[in-house]
Design a protein around this motif. Structure first.
Motif, PDB file in Angstrom:
ATOM      1  N   ALA A 240       0.833  -1.206   0.000  1.00 25.90           N
ATOM      2  CA  ALA A 240       0.000   0.000   0.000  1.00 25.90           C
ATOM      3  C   ALA A 240       0.864   1.251   0.000  1.00 25.90           C
ATOM      4  O   ALA A 240       1.959   1.271   0.565  1.00 25.90           O
ATOM      5  N   GLU A 241       0.355   2.284  -0.652  1.00 27.15           N
ATOM      6  CA  GLU A 241       1.012   3.578  -0.573  1.00 27.15           C
ATOM      7  C   GLU A 241       0.803   4.139   0.830  1.00 27.15           C
ATOM      8  O   GLU A 241      -0.240   3.930   1.452  1.00 27.15           O
ATOM      9  N   LYS A 242       1.795   4.860   1.345  1.00 29.86           N
ATOM     10  CA  LYS A 242       1.737   5.352   2.720  1.00 29.86           C
ATOM     11  C   LYS A 242       0.508   6.188   2.992  1.00 29.86           C
ATOM     12  O   LYS A 242      -0.059   6.170   4.071  1.00 29.86           O
ATOM     13  N   THR A 244      -2.418   5.808   2.065  1.00 33.71           N
ATOM     14  CA  THR A 244      -3.653   5.056   2.225  1.00 33.71           C
ATOM     15  C   THR A 244      -3.684   4.261   3.510  1.00 33.71           C
ATOM     16  O   THR A 244      -4.653   3.602   3.805  1.00 33.71           O
ATOM     17  N   ARG A 245      -2.614   4.292   4.286  1.00 36.21           N
ATOM     18  CA  ARG A 245      -2.562   3.461   5.490  1.00 36.21           C
ATOM     19  C   ARG A 245      -3.376   4.072   6.606  1.00 36.21           C
ATOM     20  O   ARG A 245      -3.486   5.274   6.701  1.00 36.21           O
TER      21      ARG A 245
END
Length: 245
Positions: A240-242, A244-245
């Motif tokens: 995941a891209e950061k 979206t966390r």
């Protein structure tokens, strides 16, 4: 004699008879500085329960390996669609899609799954799994969500959430022996030699699932009564891209 020789080779005479070094001074003239001591790390075992690695997936009909109409003739009846099937293009046009995340605790003791489904009639959902396999491959089931939660009620509103632990992976693998789902639940093989014997070892832990996720070998697959064999929507799990966390 060595000092005199070095002076002639490495220095030039200056006024007053002094010597100015043209190159580095002899080894004896250098000063040795002690190496810096590295700072000790800050260790906190309690943080192992926090979220560490995060993977996500966008589920679409076009990630399914083939059309339901091409289900092999050898597939048992229980794995064939019981209601009319739609093509991948028809399912896309109807808005069948999903977005999900798979999050691991730092100590790899558990994982959390959250998926939002759109366009699919949730009353027609009959199976939902995490499989192991590269894109386009119809791989074996690693986690059958039905062994960890009441699938029907959990996903009825289009939002699905569940916590996965080692026992759910073990139960999925054991469920494959003599059960309805057994024909296609073989467990996922660990591609590594094992001291336990020559027989291939299967993934039985969340840590093993995390390793497969890092290799890009996991995907969500949502099955319905009209798309039972290949599945209705599928999504490969990627880091995941950061944001979206």
């Amino acid at each position: 004699m060595r000092i005199v020789r070095d002076a002639f080779l490495c220095a030039v005479l200056i006024g007053g008879g002094g010597v100015a070094w043209a190159k580095e001074p002899p080894e004896s003239a250098k000063t040795t500085r002690p190496a810096a001591t590295p700072t000790s790390p800050v260790l906190d075992p309690s943080k192992g329960t926090e979220v560490g690695m995060v993977f996500e997936s966008w589920l679409t009909p076009h990630q399914e390996g083939d059309e339901e109409a091409n289900t092999p003739s050898s597939v048992p009846k229980q794995f064939r669609s019981q209601t009319p099937s739609l093509s991948r293009a028809e399912r896309e046009a109807a808005g069948h899609r999903g977005h999900g995340q798979l999050r691991f605790s730092k100590d790899l003791s558990r994982a959390w799954v959250d998926v939002k489904i759109e366009g699919v009639n949730t009353a027609e959902i009959n199976m939902f799994h995490i499989h192991c396999g590269k894109p386009g491959i119809l791989g074996p089931i690693l986690v059958d969500f039905a062994v960890a939660t009441d699938l029907k009620s959990n996903i009825a509103d289009g939002m699905f959430s569940v916590e996965i632990r080692n026992e759910h992976i073990v139960k999925t693998t054991e469920h494959g022996h003599g059960s309805v789902i057994g024909a296609f639940t073989m467990g996922c093989i660990i591609p590594s030699p094992s001291l336990s014997g020559a027989k291939p070892t299967k993934v039985l832990t969340v840590a093993g699932m995390a390793q497969m996720a890092q290799s890009g070998d996991l995907y969500f697959n949502l099955h319905t009564t009209g798309q039972t064999y290949y599945g209705d929507i599928r999504g490969q799990l990627l880091p995941a891209e950061k944001a979206t966390r």
